[in-house]
Scaffold this active site. Sequence first.
Site, PDB file in Angstrom:
ATOM      1  N   HIS A   1      -1.248   5.388   6.454  1.00 19.01           N
ATOM      2  CA  HIS A   1      -0.562   4.968   5.224  1.00 19.01           C
ATOM      3  C   HIS A   1      -0.201   3.481   5.194  1.00 19.01           C
ATOM      4  O   HIS A   1      -0.138   2.875   4.134  1.00 19.01           O
ATOM      5  CB  HIS A   1       0.702   5.821   5.012  1.00 19.01           C
ATOM      6  CG  HIS A   1       1.713   5.674   6.113  1.00 19.01           C
ATOM      7  ND1 HIS A   1       1.668   6.429   7.257  1.00 19.01           N
ATOM      8  CD2 HIS A   1       2.778   4.841   6.254  1.00 19.01           C
ATOM      9  CE1 HIS A   1       2.673   6.089   8.050  1.00 19.01           C
ATOM     10  NE2 HIS A   1       3.355   5.124   7.468  1.00 19.01           N
TER      11      HIS A   1
ATOM     12  N   HIS B   1      15.133  -1.300   7.601  1.00 22.14           N
ATOM     13  CA  HIS B   1      15.339   0.149   7.675  1.00 22.14           C
ATOM     14  C   HIS B   1      15.353   0.610   9.117  1.00 22.14           C
ATOM     15  O   HIS B   1      14.792  -0.014  10.002  1.00 22.14           O
ATOM     16  CB  HIS B   1      14.314   0.941   6.859  1.00 22.14           C
ATOM     17  CG  HIS B   1      12.871   0.839   7.262  1.00 22.14           C
ATOM     18  ND1 HIS B   1      12.139  -0.308   7.196  1.00 22.14           N
ATOM     19  CD2 HIS B   1      11.995   1.783   7.697  1.00 22.14           C
ATOM     20  CE1 HIS B   1      10.881  -0.079   7.562  1.00 22.14           C
ATOM     21  NE2 HIS B   1      10.769   1.188   7.891  1.00 22.14           N
TER      22      HIS B   1
HETATM   23  C1  DHB Z   1       9.138   5.852   6.618  1.00 20.43           C
HETATM   24  C2  DHB Z   1       9.036   4.478   6.582  1.00 20.43           C
HETATM   25  C3  DHB Z   1       8.050   3.847   7.302  1.00 20.43           C
HETATM   26  O1  DHB Z   1       7.932   2.489   7.322  1.00 20.43           O
HETATM   27  C4  DHB Z   1       7.148   4.576   8.045  1.00 20.43           C
HETATM   28  O2  DHB Z   1       6.155   3.917   8.680  1.00 20.43           O
HETATM   29  C5  DHB Z   1       7.262   5.937   8.120  1.00 20.43           C
HETATM   30  C6  DHB Z   1       8.259   6.576   7.401  1.00 20.43           C
HETATM   31  C7  DHB Z   1      10.164   6.545   5.814  1.00 20.43           C
HETATM   32  O3  DHB Z   1      11.074   5.908   5.294  1.00 20.43           O
HETATM   33  O4  DHB Z   1      10.061   7.765   5.631  1.00 20.43           O
END
Ligand code: DHB
Length: 282
Positions: A125, A193
């Site tokens: 992704h 995050h």
């Molecule tokens: C999520 C965010 C990401 O950058 C990733 O690689 C996988 C999961 C998430 O927020 O769910």
Amino acid sequence: MAQLIGGLATSHIPAIGGAIHKGKQNEPYWKPFFDGFPPIHRWLDQARPDIVVVFYNDHGLNFFLDKMPTFAIGAAAEYRNADEGWGIPTLPPMPGCPELSWHLINELIAREFDIVTCQEMLVDHACTLPFKLFWPDHEVAPVQIVPININTVQFPLPTARRVYKLGKAVGEAIQRWDGDKRVAVMATGGLSHQLDGERAGFINKSFDLQFLDSMETNPEWATQFSDLELVEKAGTQGVALLMWLAMRAALTVAGSGVRKVHSNYHIPISNTATGVLALETV
Ligand code: DHB
């Protein structure tokens, strides 16, 4: 000679793929995120890159925790999507550009970057979703790609300063390539995050906004931080902003600077602060 026309950056949260698949772009939760893209679509319609060099991080598809290259580059004729799940549809293969890949590999190794060369590379992704976001009307984006994987998954990570140097070397190598093509660079991941641990859900808006501003006005700003400081400021997965740094460093070699085409910042999607940016070289 090749022309370096600009840079793109976006978050790559897997849930975005599900939202696109289910047509949720205009739902209240998703709209503020997807609204960041139309001005960039209009720019791309004019800018028309032929090739996109994409800095991203693999999520255990090619490299697991037992074998983790710091930098790896694809040299394949096509890149097959084999995501690890998340319920998002498998996208068709993306065409590569082995000529530019090999040019970059030769140039980077001559410049003492010990980069892993991958003649086969699956993509997840982090590589595929940004193309659905930037070219939503195409099943497969009308570009060839060269994926460059930067380890932001398992310590030790490359330093921000090293990533900046890599990006700059990539930009210089693109400009020296005699393929008569329009090339864009792209970064995927971020912004702040943290998905796990005691600080799960951590978001740092003031740092993100400073970082976004630095992309335009002071590209080396984030190189002052160690990786641990970046984790502290942006979260364990927020260190994916190293990709943005590589993208921006590549653009420092072109012309006299960059013009911001558009940016967007929105909290939250999943547990993340999302960022989108397009820069045009001038
Ligand atoms: C999520 C965010 C990401 O950058 C990733 O690689 C996988 C999961 C998430 O927020 O769910």
